[in-house]
Design a protein around this motif. Structure first.
Motif, mmCIF file in Angstrom:
data_model
loop_
_atom_site.group_PDB
_atom_site.id
_atom_site.type_symbol
_atom_site.label_atom_id
_atom_site.label_comp_id
_atom_site.label_asym_id
_atom_site.label_seq_id
_atom_site.Cartn_x
_atom_site.Cartn_y
_atom_site.Cartn_z
ATOM 1 N N VAL A 138 -4.483 -46.895 47.302
ATOM 2 C CA VAL A 138 -4.326 -47.887 48.372
ATOM 3 C C VAL A 138 -5.273 -47.569 49.526
ATOM 4 O O VAL A 138 -5.923 -48.470 50.088
ATOM 5 N N VAL A 139 -5.366 -46.290 49.907
ATOM 6 C CA VAL A 139 -6.247 -45.894 51.000
ATOM 7 C C VAL A 139 -7.700 -46.240 50.691
ATOM 8 O O VAL A 139 -8.459 -46.680 51.562
ATOM 9 N N MET A 140 -8.089 -46.071 49.428
ATOM 10 C CA MET A 140 -9.467 -46.367 49.047
ATOM 11 C C MET A 140 -9.732 -47.859 48.946
ATOM 12 O O MET A 140 -10.856 -48.323 49.183
ATOM 13 N N LEU A 141 -8.698 -48.649 48.607
ATOM 14 C CA LEU A 141 -8.893 -50.087 48.429
ATOM 15 C C LEU A 141 -8.763 -50.871 49.729
ATOM 16 O O LEU A 141 -9.279 -51.996 49.814
ATOM 17 N N VAL A 142 -8.102 -50.307 50.735
ATOM 18 C CA VAL A 142 -7.910 -51.043 51.992
ATOM 19 C C VAL A 142 -9.238 -51.424 52.642
ATOM 20 O O VAL A 142 -9.421 -52.587 53.046
ATOM 21 N N PRO A 143 -10.205 -50.510 52.798
ATOM 22 C CA PRO A 143 -11.485 -50.934 53.406
ATOM 23 C C PRO A 143 -12.178 -52.040 52.623
ATOM 24 O O PRO A 143 -12.744 -52.974 53.221
ATOM 25 N N PHE A 144 -12.130 -51.963 51.301
ATOM 26 C CA PHE A 144 -12.754 -53.005 50.483
ATOM 27 C C PHE A 144 -12.049 -54.342 50.686
ATOM 28 O O PHE A 144 -12.695 -55.398 50.753
ATOM 29 N N ALA A 145 -10.707 -54.315 50.802
ATOM 30 C CA ALA A 145 -9.953 -55.548 51.024
ATOM 31 C C ALA A 145 -10.273 -56.143 52.390
ATOM 32 O O ALA A 145 -10.421 -57.364 52.538
ATOM 33 N N VAL A 146 -10.398 -55.290 53.421
ATOM 34 C CA VAL A 146 -10.714 -55.782 54.771
ATOM 35 C C VAL A 146 -12.099 -56.425 54.792
ATOM 36 O O VAL A 146 -12.295 -57.499 55.383
ATOM 37 N N VAL A 147 -13.058 -55.794 54.145
ATOM 38 C CA VAL A 147 -14.407 -56.359 54.088
ATOM 39 C C VAL A 147 -14.396 -57.695 53.357
ATOM 40 O O VAL A 147 -15.053 -58.661 53.786
ATOM 41 N N THR A 148 -13.641 -57.788 52.257
ATOM 42 C CA THR A 148 -13.570 -59.035 51.504
ATOM 43 C C THR A 148 -12.956 -60.158 52.333
ATOM 44 O O THR A 148 -13.459 -61.289 52.346
ATOM 45 N N LEU A 149 -11.880 -59.860 53.059
ATOM 46 C CA LEU A 149 -11.231 -60.875 53.890
ATOM 47 C C LEU A 149 -12.154 -61.354 55.008
ATOM 48 O O LEU A 149 -12.223 -62.556 55.305
ATOM 49 N N ASN A 150 -12.879 -60.420 55.642
ATOM 50 C CA ASN A 150 -13.773 -60.810 56.732
ATOM 51 C C ASN A 150 -15.014 -61.540 56.231
ATOM 52 O O ASN A 150 -15.651 -62.273 56.994
ATOM 53 N N ALA A 151 -15.361 -61.339 54.958
ATOM 54 C CA ALA A 151 -16.536 -62.017 54.412
ATOM 55 C C ALA A 151 -16.269 -63.488 54.146
ATOM 56 O O ALA A 151 -17.216 -64.279 54.085
ATOM 57 N N VAL A 152 -15.001 -63.872 53.971
ATOM 58 C CA VAL A 152 -14.678 -65.261 53.628
ATOM 59 C C VAL A 152 -13.957 -65.957 54.780
ATOM 60 O O VAL A 152 -13.162 -66.871 54.565
ATOM 61 N N ARG A 153 -14.195 -65.521 56.020
ATOM 62 C CA ARG A 153 -13.606 -66.167 57.179
ATOM 63 C C ARG A 153 -14.707 -66.636 58.115
ATOM 64 O O ARG A 153 -15.844 -66.185 58.027
ATOM 65 N N SER A 154 -14.374 -67.528 59.005
ATOM 66 C CA SER A 154 -15.360 -68.059 59.940
ATOM 67 C C SER A 154 -15.511 -67.133 61.133
ATOM 68 O O SER A 154 -14.589 -66.369 61.470
ATOM 69 N N PRO A 155 -16.659 -67.150 61.822
ATOM 70 C CA PRO A 155 -16.840 -66.319 63.016
ATOM 71 C C PRO A 155 -15.816 -66.625 64.106
ATOM 72 O O PRO A 155 -15.373 -65.719 64.829
ATOM 73 N N GLU A 156 -15.432 -67.901 64.234
ATOM 74 C CA GLU A 156 -14.443 -68.261 65.245
ATOM 75 C C GLU A 156 -13.090 -67.633 64.946
ATOM 76 O O GLU A 156 -12.406 -67.132 65.846
ATOM 77 N N ASP A 157 -12.694 -67.654 63.679
ATOM 78 C CA ASP A 157 -11.425 -67.037 63.275
ATOM 79 C C ASP A 157 -11.462 -65.532 63.504
ATOM 80 O O ASP A 157 -10.475 -64.934 63.941
ATOM 81 N N TYR A 158 -12.602 -64.917 63.218
ATOM 82 C CA TYR A 158 -12.739 -63.474 63.429
ATOM 83 C C TYR A 158 -12.616 -63.136 64.915
ATOM 84 O O TYR A 158 -11.950 -62.164 65.289
#
Length: 271
Positions: A16-36
């Motif tokens: 889980v610790v190793m996958l969390v950064p990858f999940a965060v990057v994936t979520l931020n890659a598919v969101r808009s700058p305004e949402d971020y």
């Protein structure tokens, strides 16, 4: 029983610790700058927005960079394994004269930092007319990776049953035929592991490609990502998109050949 479950829980937490950064990057890659900007990097996106991925892909010509990395890494993986097999067959099975000193040379070559190789390799590439070409990277990394492969395979083939080779010689098989019909098939699990490692190691290389591939059309994925880190026009979502696209091919390659890697390691351990 308690120890068994404690180890299992520890491995699950580590995963889980190793996958969390990858999940965060994936979520931020598919969101808009305004949402971020409004909700921060750790919140769930309000929808799927691929504008950052598309813009990054077009800005750096990611398709070309991806092809360069695939071409270089794939060529190096195959050529390094072949060269390692030929060298190790001569050292481990052939028992050439001065074998110990040759192995020492390969061991020392594995410990040399790339910074110490930059100037002589740069000079040789310039003199040979190979500077700023993908061929130069293929040649350099094939030699570097095969140094490790030779050292490893020579130790493995040094314990290869000579009775099998003697029986093949009695049946009329020469050394070349014995190599490709007997030694290589028996050593296939180890060679598969080397092939996967060589591909991933070469894919992740940054320092030498940064120096030798100065043209935009010859750059690899890690170099393109590193060069763009200082681009002020890139927002957080596009940076996440670049990180996702950079690591995703290596992850996909590893997942595809995971069973081959596991089988190779397991067979090597049993032997």
């Amino acid at each position: 029983m308690i120890r068994k479950y404690s180890v299992l829980i520890s491995l699950a937490v580590l995963a889980v610790v190793m996958l969390v950064p990858f999940a965060v990057v994936t979520l931020n890659a598919v969101r808009s700058p305004e949402d971020y900007s409004a909700n921060g990097p750790l919140s769930l996106p309000d929808g799927l927005h691929f504008d950052g991925i598309v813009e990054f892909w077009n800005r750096v010509d990611f398709g070309g960079k991806l092809w360069n990395s695939l071409l270089i890494s794939g060529s190096v993986a195959v050529l390094a394994v072949v060269l390692s097999v030929l060298n190790a067959y001569a050292l481990g099975v052939g028992r050439v004269r001065g074998r110990v000193w040759i192995m020492v040379v390969f061991l020392v070559a594995n410990t040399l930092p790339q910074e110490a190789l930059v100037y002589p390799l740069y000079y040789l590439a310039k003199e040979a007319g190979l500077y700023d070409t993908r061929l130069s990277m293929i040649i350099i990394f094939t030699v570097i990776q095969s140094a490790f492969g030779t050292y490893l395979l020579a130790s493995v083939l040094g314990r290869f049953p000579h009775e099998i080779l003697e029986a093949a010689a009695i049946d009329g098989a020469g050394k070349w035929r014995a190599l490709w019909r007997i030694v290589v098939p028996v050593s296939r699990p180890t060679l598969s592991v080397l092939l996967i490692f060589f591909f991933i190691w070469t894919w992740n290389e940054f320092f030498l490609p940064l120096i030798f591939l100065i043209s935009n059309e010859n750059q690899t994925v890690p170099v393109a990502l590193g060069v763009l880190q200082g681009d002020k026009m890139m927002d957080a979502t596009m940076s996440s998109a670049s990180a996702l696209l950079g690591v995703l091919p290596a992850v996909v390659f590893f997942l595809i050949f995971q069973r081959t890697l596991t089988r190779g390691v397991t067979v090597g351990a049993i032997k």
